[in-house]
Design a protein around this motif. Structure first.
Motif, mmCIF file in Angstrom:
data_model
loop_
_atom_site.group_PDB
_atom_site.id
_atom_site.type_symbol
_atom_site.label_atom_id
_atom_site.label_comp_id
_atom_site.label_asym_id
_atom_site.label_seq_id
_atom_site.Cartn_x
_atom_site.Cartn_y
_atom_site.Cartn_z
ATOM 1 N N ALA A 171 0.814 -1.211 0.000
ATOM 2 C CA ALA A 171 0.000 0.000 0.000
ATOM 3 C C ALA A 171 0.843 1.255 0.000
ATOM 4 N N ALA A 172 2.146 1.126 0.326
ATOM 5 C CA ALA A 172 3.006 2.302 0.416
ATOM 6 C C ALA A 172 3.748 2.581 -0.882
ATOM 7 N N ASN A 173 3.531 1.746 -1.893
ATOM 8 C CA ASN A 173 4.230 1.963 -3.154
ATOM 9 C C ASN A 173 3.833 3.288 -3.783
ATOM 10 N N PRO A 174 4.801 4.008 -4.368
ATOM 11 C CA PRO A 174 4.466 5.282 -5.014
ATOM 12 C C PRO A 174 3.537 5.073 -6.200
ATOM 13 N N LYS A 175 2.713 6.061 -6.460
ATOM 14 C CA LYS A 175 1.779 5.978 -7.581
ATOM 15 C C LYS A 175 2.542 5.934 -8.902
ATOM 16 N N THR A 176 2.107 5.070 -9.793
ATOM 17 C CA THR A 176 2.698 4.972 -11.117
ATOM 18 C C THR A 176 1.610 5.161 -12.164
ATOM 19 N N GLU A 177 2.032 5.497 -13.348
ATOM 20 C CA GLU A 177 1.063 5.752 -14.422
ATOM 21 C C GLU A 177 0.522 4.431 -14.959
ATOM 22 N N ARG A 178 -0.782 4.366 -15.080
ATOM 23 C CA ARG A 178 -1.424 3.153 -15.575
ATOM 24 C C ARG A 178 -1.639 3.235 -17.093
ATOM 25 N N ASP A 179 -1.559 2.080 -17.706
ATOM 26 C CA ASP A 179 -1.895 1.948 -19.115
ATOM 27 C C ASP A 179 -3.359 1.509 -19.194
ATOM 28 N N PRO A 180 -4.259 2.353 -19.690
ATOM 29 C CA PRO A 180 -5.688 2.003 -19.693
ATOM 30 C C PRO A 180 -6.042 0.835 -20.592
ATOM 31 N N ASN A 181 -5.100 0.373 -21.412
ATOM 32 C CA ASN A 181 -5.363 -0.767 -22.291
ATOM 33 C C ASN A 181 -4.669 -2.049 -21.833
ATOM 34 N N LYS A 182 -3.995 -1.975 -20.688
ATOM 35 C CA LYS A 182 -3.226 -3.130 -20.221
ATOM 36 C C LYS A 182 -4.048 -3.950 -19.231
ATOM 37 N N LEU A 183 -4.330 -5.202 -19.597
ATOM 38 C CA LEU A 183 -5.013 -6.151 -18.727
ATOM 39 C C LEU A 183 -4.010 -7.215 -18.302
ATOM 40 N N LEU A 184 -4.222 -7.782 -17.119
ATOM 41 C CA LEU A 184 -3.245 -8.697 -16.546
ATOM 42 C C LEU A 184 -3.926 -9.959 -16.028
ATOM 43 N N PHE A 185 -3.369 -11.113 -16.384
ATOM 44 C CA PHE A 185 -3.804 -12.402 -15.816
ATOM 45 C C PHE A 185 -2.623 -12.968 -15.051
ATOM 46 N N LEU A 245 1.174 -5.049 -11.834
ATOM 47 C CA LEU A 245 -0.105 -4.733 -11.194
ATOM 48 C C LEU A 245 -0.323 -3.220 -11.120
ATOM 49 N N ALA A 246 0.720 -2.500 -10.749
ATOM 50 C CA ALA A 246 0.588 -1.057 -10.537
ATOM 51 C C ALA A 246 0.381 -0.292 -11.833
ATOM 52 N N THR A 247 0.787 -0.873 -12.966
ATOM 53 C CA THR A 247 0.679 -0.156 -14.242
ATOM 54 C C THR A 247 -0.463 -0.671 -15.115
ATOM 55 N N SER A 248 -1.246 -1.628 -14.628
ATOM 56 C CA SER A 248 -2.344 -2.194 -15.411
ATOM 57 C C SER A 248 -3.668 -1.523 -15.074
ATOM 58 N N LEU A 249 -4.582 -1.586 -16.015
ATOM 59 C CA LEU A 249 -5.945 -1.125 -15.746
ATOM 60 C C LEU A 249 -6.590 -2.014 -14.691
ATOM 61 N N CYS A 250 -6.434 -3.324 -14.854
ATOM 62 C CA CYS A 250 -7.047 -4.262 -13.913
ATOM 63 C C CYS A 250 -6.447 -5.643 -14.087
ATOM 64 N N VAL A 251 -6.706 -6.481 -13.115
ATOM 65 C CA VAL A 251 -6.490 -7.918 -13.277
ATOM 66 C C VAL A 251 -7.709 -8.463 -14.007
ATOM 67 N N PHE A 252 -7.477 -9.156 -15.093
ATOM 68 C CA PHE A 252 -8.550 -9.639 -15.959
ATOM 69 C C PHE A 252 -8.772 -11.116 -15.660
ATOM 70 N N TYR A 253 -9.858 -11.417 -14.932
ATOM 71 C CA TYR A 253 -10.072 -12.767 -14.415
ATOM 72 C C TYR A 253 -11.529 -13.196 -14.556
ATOM 73 N N PRO A 254 -12.148 -12.951 -15.712
ATOM 74 C CA PRO A 254 -13.561 -13.324 -15.883
ATOM 75 C C PRO A 254 -13.729 -14.811 -16.200
ATOM 76 N N GLN A 255 -13.663 -15.628 -15.180
ATOM 77 C CA GLN A 255 -13.823 -17.071 -15.360
ATOM 78 C C GLN A 255 -14.664 -17.607 -14.214
ATOM 79 N N ASP A 256 -15.396 -18.667 -14.474
ATOM 80 C CA ASP A 256 -16.238 -19.273 -13.436
ATOM 81 C C ASP A 256 -16.015 -20.772 -13.345
ATOM 82 N N SER A 257 -14.803 -21.220 -13.747
ATOM 83 C CA SER A 257 -14.496 -22.648 -13.697
ATOM 84 C C SER A 257 -13.590 -23.005 -12.525
#
Length: 344
Positions: A171-185, A245-257
């Motif tokens: 939580a103490a990590n400095p703010k970094t610029e996010r890429d609005p098109n970057k998704l992460l699994f 994680l800090a530079t991504s828009l979100c973690v992309f985890y849309p699965q229900d299996s």
């Protein structure tokens, strides 16, 4: 002070705190090391047994041993066995006066209730890593037909919940610029990756700028598909994971299996202010920050709409103190009754 032995009898390689900092590591192993250090830091004598370890070591006050050193280890008061119920029988024979705890990190099938049929000299208890997980285990062990039958002549198995620790420094990590098109699994391939890739391909037709980055914790290998705008990162050390994680828009985890019993990535991503796009399965609702909305894994319209909204404004998610060191210690102190039978 209590003497506590954690026993990992299944991981194929030894691991330590240097590996935790520098290499890719599974959630169970990293949680074990962090938990051991928390307990040691609160005045307890903690030893970690690893079946694959040859040489003993001591790091951060935690003793790391293998089979060759086990016979010379001072008898523990508590033995916490990872994953494998049969190993309770093994450690009961070696340390007959120790209290036995089975720490599991996966959901079990109905047959698990048959474990209540084994006779152990000392009572044993189950330690889960979320209340969702605990409720599932309680249904298996006590609520079904066989569970009710066993309860006629055997005591219920106590079940405690101890969350996986999440380092507060995230939580103490400095703010970094996010890429609005970057998704992460960031999970093993067996945790719904095939479904995630299919969903990404469908959504990528409409949101053409999206790029999906896929990392692997290293303990499960797979042959990645060659898909446009999908980038495979392989196994990453912790610091690189945090940077992604800090530079991504979100973690992309849309699965229900695949249902997570905890989901380290849920808590770690939120600690860095990164939302997780996840289905309401397993412990997702419990572990994710209350501001992190859930989606339906098969609703591509909802997923697309949510991504577009997040590109404009992300939900405000943050570190949860339920996962910090004082909270984790108190959960283990309760599970092992450390406050009532030990002194510092």
């Amino acid at each position: 002070m209590a003497r506590i032995l954690f026993a990992d009898t299944s991981h194929p390689k030894p691991y330590d705190y240097q590996d935790l900092a520098a290499l890719a590591m599974g959630g169970t192993e990293s949680s074990l090391l962090r938990t051991a250090r928390i307990l040691q830091g609160n005045g307890h004598q903690v030893t970690v047994f690893q079946q694959a370890r040859e040489l003993a070591d001591e790091q951060h006050g935690v003793r790391l041993i293998g089979p060759d050193q086990l016979d010379n280890t001072q008898a523990p008061e508590h033995v916490v066995v990872l994953r494998k119920f049969p190993q309770l029988l093994r450690f009961q024979q070696q340390f007959p006066e120790a209290r036995l705890h089975l720490w599991i990190h996966t959901y079990k099938n109905w047959e698990y209730v048959l474990k209540r049929g084994f006779r152990l000299k000392q009572p044993w208890q189950l330690i889960t890593n979320s209340h969702t997980h605990a409720a599932h285990c309680d249904r298996l062990l006590h609520k079904g037909f066989f569970g009710r039958l066993y309860s006629l002549f055997k005591a219920r198995v106590p079940i405690h919940t101890c969350y996986n620790p999440i380092p507060a420094e995230l939580a103490a990590n400095p703010k970094t610029e996010r890429d609005p098109n970057k998704l992460l699994f960031l999970s093993a391939p067996n945790k719904g990756l095939a479904q995630v890739l299919r969903t990404f391909q469908q959504i990528n037709r409409h949101l053409k700028g999206l790029q999906l980055y896929v990392a692997n914790p290293g303990y499960r290998k797979d042959h990645p598909e060659d898909i446009p705008n999908v980038h495979y990162l392989g196994a990453l050390p912790a610091e690189q994971v945090r940077n992604h994680l800090a530079t991504s828009l979100c973690v992309f985890y849309p699965q229900d299996s695949f249902a997570e019993t905890f989901g380290l990535i849920y808590a770690e991503a939120n600690a860095l202010g990164t939302p997780v796009m996840a289905h309401d399965i397993g412990a997702a609702r419990e572990i994710l920050h209350p501001n992190n909305p859930l989606i339906k894994a098969h609703d591509n319209y909802q997923i697309t709409k949510t991504l577009v909204h997040w590109q404009r404004q992300l939900p405000e998610v943050s570190y949860r103190k339920e996962f910090d060191e004082p909270a984790i210690y108190q959960q283990w102190a309760t599970a092992l009754s450390l406050n009532s039978n030990t002194t510092h």
